[in-house]
Design a protein around this motif. Structure first.
Motif, PDB file in Angstrom:
ATOM      1  N   LEU A  54       0.853  -1.276  -0.098  1.00 55.48           N
ATOM      2  CA  LEU A  54      -0.117  -0.089   0.004  1.00 55.48           C
ATOM      3  C   LEU A  54       0.986   1.328   0.014  1.00 55.48           C
ATOM      4  CD1 LEU A  54      -2.779   1.465   0.415  1.00 55.48           C
ATOM      5  CD2 LEU A  54      -2.475   1.073   2.696  1.00 55.48           C
ATOM      6  N   GLN A  55       1.919   1.347   0.725  1.00 56.22           N
ATOM      7  CA  GLN A  55       2.689   2.430   0.831  1.00 56.22           C
ATOM      8  C   GLN A  55       3.589   2.955  -0.426  1.00 56.22           C
ATOM      9  OE1 GLN A  55       3.073  -0.278   3.003  1.00 56.22           O
ATOM     10  NE2 GLN A  55       1.809   0.886   4.869  1.00 56.22           N
ATOM     11  N   GLN A  56       3.836   1.663  -1.153  1.00 53.88           N
ATOM     12  CA  GLN A  56       4.386   1.965  -2.555  1.00 53.88           C
ATOM     13  C   GLN A  56       3.549   2.505  -3.346  1.00 53.88           C
ATOM     14  OE1 GLN A  56       5.797  -2.283  -2.339  1.00 53.88           O
ATOM     15  NE2 GLN A  56       7.614  -1.392  -3.339  1.00 53.88           N
ATOM     16  N   PHE A  57       2.291   2.280  -3.403  1.00 52.59           N
ATOM     17  CA  PHE A  57       1.314   2.550  -4.456  1.00 52.59           C
ATOM     18  C   PHE A  57       1.012   4.288  -3.994  1.00 52.59           C
ATOM     19  CE2 PHE A  57       0.486  -1.768  -5.435  1.00 52.59           C
ATOM     20  CZ  PHE A  57       0.886  -1.839  -6.770  1.00 52.59           C
ATOM     21  N   LEU A  61       1.803   7.543  -6.218  1.00 48.56           N
ATOM     22  CA  LEU A  61       0.741   8.291  -6.574  1.00 48.56           C
ATOM     23  C   LEU A  61       1.109   9.870  -6.431  1.00 48.56           C
ATOM     24  CD1 LEU A  61      -2.022   9.247  -7.810  1.00 48.56           C
ATOM     25  CD2 LEU A  61      -3.015   8.663  -5.469  1.00 48.56           C
ATOM     26  N   ASN A  62       1.947   9.926  -5.162  1.00 47.96           N
ATOM     27  CA  ASN A  62       2.464  11.290  -4.746  1.00 47.96           C
ATOM     28  C   ASN A  62       3.421  11.712  -5.631  1.00 47.96           C
ATOM     29  OD1 ASN A  62       0.572  11.861  -2.512  1.00 47.96           O
ATOM     30  ND2 ASN A  62       2.167  10.629  -1.307  1.00 47.96           N
ATOM     31  N   LYS A 100      -7.754  -2.268   0.407  1.00 47.63           N
ATOM     32  CA  LYS A 100      -8.212  -3.274   0.972  1.00 47.63           C
ATOM     33  C   LYS A 100      -7.653  -4.673   1.465  1.00 47.63           C
ATOM     34  CE  LYS A 100     -11.866  -2.067  -2.233  1.00 47.63           C
ATOM     35  NZ  LYS A 100     -12.342  -2.508  -3.477  1.00 47.63           N
ATOM     36  N   GLU A 101      -6.467  -4.895   0.630  1.00 44.09           N
ATOM     37  CA  GLU A 101      -5.727  -6.252   0.577  1.00 44.09           C
ATOM     38  C   GLU A 101      -4.332  -5.884   1.285  1.00 44.09           C
ATOM     39  OE1 GLU A 101      -6.011  -8.475  -2.902  1.00 44.09           O
ATOM     40  OE2 GLU A 101      -8.275  -8.440  -2.908  1.00 44.09           O
ATOM     41  N   LYS A 102      -3.904  -4.814   1.384  1.00 43.15           N
ATOM     42  CA  LYS A 102      -2.588  -4.410   1.936  1.00 43.15           C
ATOM     43  C   LYS A 102      -1.447  -4.546   0.784  1.00 43.15           C
ATOM     44  CE  LYS A 102      -4.258  -3.660   6.042  1.00 43.15           C
ATOM     45  NZ  LYS A 102      -5.343  -2.528   5.750  1.00 43.15           N
ATOM     46  N   SER A 103      -1.648  -5.189  -0.430  1.00 45.82           N
ATOM     47  CA  SER A 103      -0.889  -5.479  -1.267  1.00 45.82           C
ATOM     48  C   SER A 103      -1.368  -5.703  -2.665  1.00 45.82           C
ATOM     49  CB  SER A 103       0.674  -6.458  -0.935  1.00 45.82           C
ATOM     50  OG  SER A 103      -0.091  -7.594  -0.724  1.00 45.82           O
TER      51      SER A 103
END
Length: 109
Positions: A54-57, A61-62, A100-103
């Protein structure tokens, strides 16, 4: 030859897709935003996949917003290129699934 990049959820369903011809330099942009240059094989992807958090996405986006100096909602204007839109949609779709799924698994073909 070309770059076909898929995002899959945990059930291995396709949730995101981006396609670039082998000569399209925008392909490397998506690899870079995902910090996935090791999967770039010139005229196509490496044929390998990896799990992205999630953090990578969120970071992708940023970085996209910074790169194009815009908010995600403004990028839908008519003056935005097709490739910019498909990159944004790929990141947004993967981000929504990762929330939703964390990865999300991403395949680089």
């Amino acid at each position: 030859m070309g770059h076909e990049i898929y995002g899959w959820n945990k059930a291995r369903e396709e949730i995101a897709y981006a396609r670039f011809s082998m000569g399209n330099s925008n392909a490397i942009l998506l690899y870079g935003l995902l910090d996935a240059n090791q999967f770039y094989a010139g005229v196509s992807g490496s044929g390998k996949s990896s799990i992205f958090s999630l953090q990578q996405f969120e970071k992708a986006l940023n970085e996209y917003k910074k790169l194009f100096n815009t908010s995600a909602s403004l990028v839908e204007s008519d003056c935005t290129s097709w490739d910019q839109k498909q990159i944004l949609h790929f990141i947004q779709n993967c981000l929504a699934t990762a929330q939703k799924e964390k990865s999300v698994e991403v395949y680089f073909g």
